[in-house]
Scaffold this motif. Structure first.
Motif, mmCIF file in Angstrom:
data_model
loop_
_atom_site.group_PDB
_atom_site.id
_atom_site.type_symbol
_atom_site.label_atom_id
_atom_site.label_comp_id
_atom_site.label_asym_id
_atom_site.label_seq_id
_atom_site.Cartn_x
_atom_site.Cartn_y
_atom_site.Cartn_z
ATOM 1 N N VAL A 195 45.381 -8.429 -27.130
ATOM 2 C CA VAL A 195 45.982 -8.988 -25.781
ATOM 3 C C VAL A 195 46.249 -8.113 -25.426
ATOM 4 O O VAL A 195 46.219 -6.643 -25.033
ATOM 5 C CB VAL A 195 47.930 -9.417 -26.223
ATOM 6 N N LYS A 196 45.475 -8.477 -23.597
ATOM 7 C CA LYS A 196 44.941 -8.015 -22.533
ATOM 8 C C LYS A 196 45.333 -8.235 -21.729
ATOM 9 O O LYS A 196 44.464 -9.665 -21.341
ATOM 10 C CB LYS A 196 43.656 -7.243 -22.506
ATOM 11 N N TRP A 197 45.823 -7.927 -20.605
ATOM 12 C CA TRP A 197 46.126 -8.612 -19.086
ATOM 13 C C TRP A 197 47.198 -10.171 -19.279
ATOM 14 O O TRP A 197 46.626 -11.252 -18.721
ATOM 15 C CB TRP A 197 44.706 -9.223 -18.541
ATOM 16 N N ASN A 198 47.976 -9.753 -20.248
ATOM 17 C CA ASN A 198 48.711 -10.879 -20.977
ATOM 18 C C ASN A 198 48.548 -12.094 -21.207
ATOM 19 O O ASN A 198 48.044 -13.272 -20.652
ATOM 20 C CB ASN A 198 49.759 -11.426 -19.773
ATOM 21 N N SER A 199 46.562 -11.784 -22.255
ATOM 22 C CA SER A 199 46.441 -12.941 -22.330
ATOM 23 C C SER A 199 45.321 -12.673 -24.135
ATOM 24 O O SER A 199 44.651 -11.936 -24.081
ATOM 25 C CB SER A 199 45.023 -13.617 -21.869
ATOM 26 N N PRO A 200 45.464 -13.896 -24.538
ATOM 27 C CA PRO A 200 44.522 -13.625 -25.669
ATOM 28 C C PRO A 200 43.349 -13.616 -26.263
ATOM 29 O O PRO A 200 42.760 -14.280 -25.150
ATOM 30 C CB PRO A 200 45.588 -14.450 -27.296
ATOM 31 N N LEU A 201 42.757 -12.218 -26.692
ATOM 32 C CA LEU A 201 41.139 -12.594 -26.847
ATOM 33 C C LEU A 201 40.668 -12.009 -27.610
ATOM 34 O O LEU A 201 41.344 -11.653 -29.147
ATOM 35 C CB LEU A 201 40.757 -11.279 -25.592
ATOM 36 N N TYR A 202 39.462 -13.208 -28.088
ATOM 37 C CA TYR A 202 38.740 -13.293 -29.579
ATOM 38 C C TYR A 202 37.209 -12.339 -28.819
ATOM 39 O O TYR A 202 36.951 -12.675 -28.610
ATOM 40 C CB TYR A 202 38.574 -14.002 -30.053
ATOM 41 N N GLY A 203 36.778 -11.629 -30.205
ATOM 42 C CA GLY A 203 35.591 -11.422 -30.143
ATOM 43 C C GLY A 203 35.529 -10.056 -31.272
ATOM 44 O O GLY A 203 35.867 -10.424 -32.331
ATOM 45 N N PHE A 204 34.530 -9.531 -31.761
ATOM 46 C CA PHE A 204 34.197 -8.725 -32.345
ATOM 47 C C PHE A 204 34.625 -7.164 -32.124
ATOM 48 O O PHE A 204 34.115 -6.485 -30.839
ATOM 49 C CB PHE A 204 33.037 -8.857 -33.189
ATOM 50 N N GLU A 205 34.915 -6.709 -32.658
ATOM 51 C CA GLU A 205 35.767 -4.896 -32.473
ATOM 52 C C GLU A 205 33.979 -4.086 -32.251
ATOM 53 O O GLU A 205 32.691 -4.381 -32.803
ATOM 54 C CB GLU A 205 35.701 -4.360 -33.484
ATOM 55 N N LEU A 265 35.834 -15.249 -26.551
ATOM 56 C CA LEU A 265 36.930 -16.295 -24.915
ATOM 57 C C LEU A 265 37.868 -15.631 -25.302
ATOM 58 O O LEU A 265 38.758 -14.713 -26.090
ATOM 59 C CB LEU A 265 36.459 -17.359 -27.270
ATOM 60 N N GLY A 266 38.963 -15.916 -24.423
ATOM 61 C CA GLY A 266 40.205 -16.033 -23.608
ATOM 62 C C GLY A 266 41.353 -17.068 -23.744
ATOM 63 O O GLY A 266 41.206 -18.314 -23.544
ATOM 64 N N ILE A 267 42.973 -16.924 -23.935
ATOM 65 C CA ILE A 267 43.632 -17.854 -23.324
ATOM 66 C C ILE A 267 44.616 -17.664 -22.982
ATOM 67 O O ILE A 267 44.883 -16.601 -22.825
ATOM 68 C CB ILE A 267 44.047 -18.312 -25.587
ATOM 69 N N HIS A 268 44.888 -18.423 -21.611
ATOM 70 C CA HIS A 268 46.370 -18.356 -21.340
ATOM 71 C C HIS A 268 46.549 -19.550 -20.716
ATOM 72 O O HIS A 268 46.246 -20.686 -20.981
ATOM 73 C CB HIS A 268 44.696 -17.761 -19.834
ATOM 74 N N VAL A 269 48.147 -18.506 -20.438
ATOM 75 C CA VAL A 269 49.357 -20.467 -20.384
ATOM 76 C C VAL A 269 49.474 -19.711 -18.419
ATOM 77 O O VAL A 269 49.595 -19.961 -17.575
ATOM 78 C CB VAL A 269 50.245 -20.314 -20.562
ATOM 79 N N PHE A 270 49.251 -21.248 -17.932
ATOM 80 C CA PHE A 270 49.924 -22.260 -16.866
ATOM 81 C C PHE A 270 50.823 -23.267 -16.476
ATOM 82 O O PHE A 270 51.041 -23.729 -18.100
ATOM 83 C CB PHE A 270 48.737 -23.234 -15.873
ATOM 84 N N THR A 271 51.388 -23.356 -15.345
ATOM 85 C CA THR A 271 52.414 -24.188 -15.558
ATOM 86 C C THR A 271 52.299 -25.930 -16.883
ATOM 87 O O THR A 271 53.381 -26.355 -17.619
ATOM 88 C CB THR A 271 52.543 -24.652 -15.024
ATOM 89 N N LYS A 272 51.219 -26.358 -16.483
ATOM 90 C CA LYS A 272 50.637 -27.087 -17.135
ATOM 91 C C LYS A 272 49.776 -27.677 -18.419
ATOM 92 O O LYS A 272 49.577 -29.006 -18.348
ATOM 93 C CB LYS A 272 50.546 -28.826 -15.887
#
Length: 161
Positions: A82-92, A98-105
Motif C-alpha cells: 500500500v502506497k499513496w493510500n492505494s494497494p499496488l501489485y507487482g514484483f519485488e 496494477l493499482g486500486i483506488h476507491v472513489f465515491t461511486k
C-alpha cells in the motif's frame, strides 16, 4: 546522575508500553479520505493490502476482496504493497503493474502499462500508457476479461514508484 550512567527502564515496562501502543493502533479503524478511500500507512506485503480492503466502505470491500483474489490467482507470487493510500501489485524489485483506488461511486483499477493490453481497458488517463477500469456497484465484473488483463499486465515492465 553521574557522567557515563544512563537511566534505563525495566524491560518489562518498556515491552508492556510498546504492546499497548501496537494494540491501540491496530484496533483503530482507518480514516476514510475523500471519496471513501481508506488511509493506510505505506507498507509492503499482504497485511496492509488486506487492511485497506477491510476498510473499504460498503459494497466496495466486496469488490476489493474479489479483485485481490483474482489478481492473486492470476499471478502466483505477486508482490503487494500500500502506497499513496492505494494497494499496488507487482514484483519485488521490478515495479508495479496494477493499482486500486476507491472513489465515491466506484473502484478504479489502474493498469500502469494499459495501452499495451489487448483489448485496451476503456478508461483513459492523462498519463500516456495508463488505462483504467472503473467498477461501479451495479455493473457486473467480467472476471475472464479482468484476468486476461491482469496476466498481460504482469508480463510487462513494471512502473517504478
Amino acid at each position: 546522575m553521574k557522567a557515563g550512567k544512563t537511566s534505563r527502564k525495566p524491560a518489562k515496562k518498556v515491552a508492556k508500553k510498546a504492546t499497548k501502543a501496537v494494540t491501540k493502533t491496530s484496533a483503530a479503524k482507518p480514516k476514510l479520505l475523500s471519496g471513501g478511500n481508506p488511509q493506510i500507512a505505506k507498507a509492503y506485503g499482504d497485511a496492509p493490502v488486506q487492511a485497506y480492503i477491510a476498510a473499504m466502505p460498503g459494497w466496495k470491500s466486496d469488490v476489493g476482496r474479489r479483485l485481490d483474489a483474482l489478481i492473486t490467482r492470476a499471478v502466483p507470487g505477486v508482490y503487494k504493497a500500500v502506497k499513496w493510500n492505494s494497494p499496488l501489485y507487482g514484483f519485488e524489485g521490478q515495479g508495479w503493474f496494477l493499482g486500486i483506488h476507491v472513489f465515491t461511486k466506484y473502484v478504479k483499477v489502474a493498469f500502469f502499462r494499459g495501452t499495451s493490453l489487448r483489448p485496451i481497458p476503456p478508461g483513459e488517463s492523462r498519463q500516456k500508457e495508463v488505462r483504467y477500469l472503473d467498477i461501479h456497484e451495479d455493473n457486473p465484473l467480467d472476471d475472464a476479461q479482468l484476468t486476461a488483463w491482469v496476466k498481460q499486465a504482469s508480463k510487462l515492465p513494471g512502473e517504478r514508484m
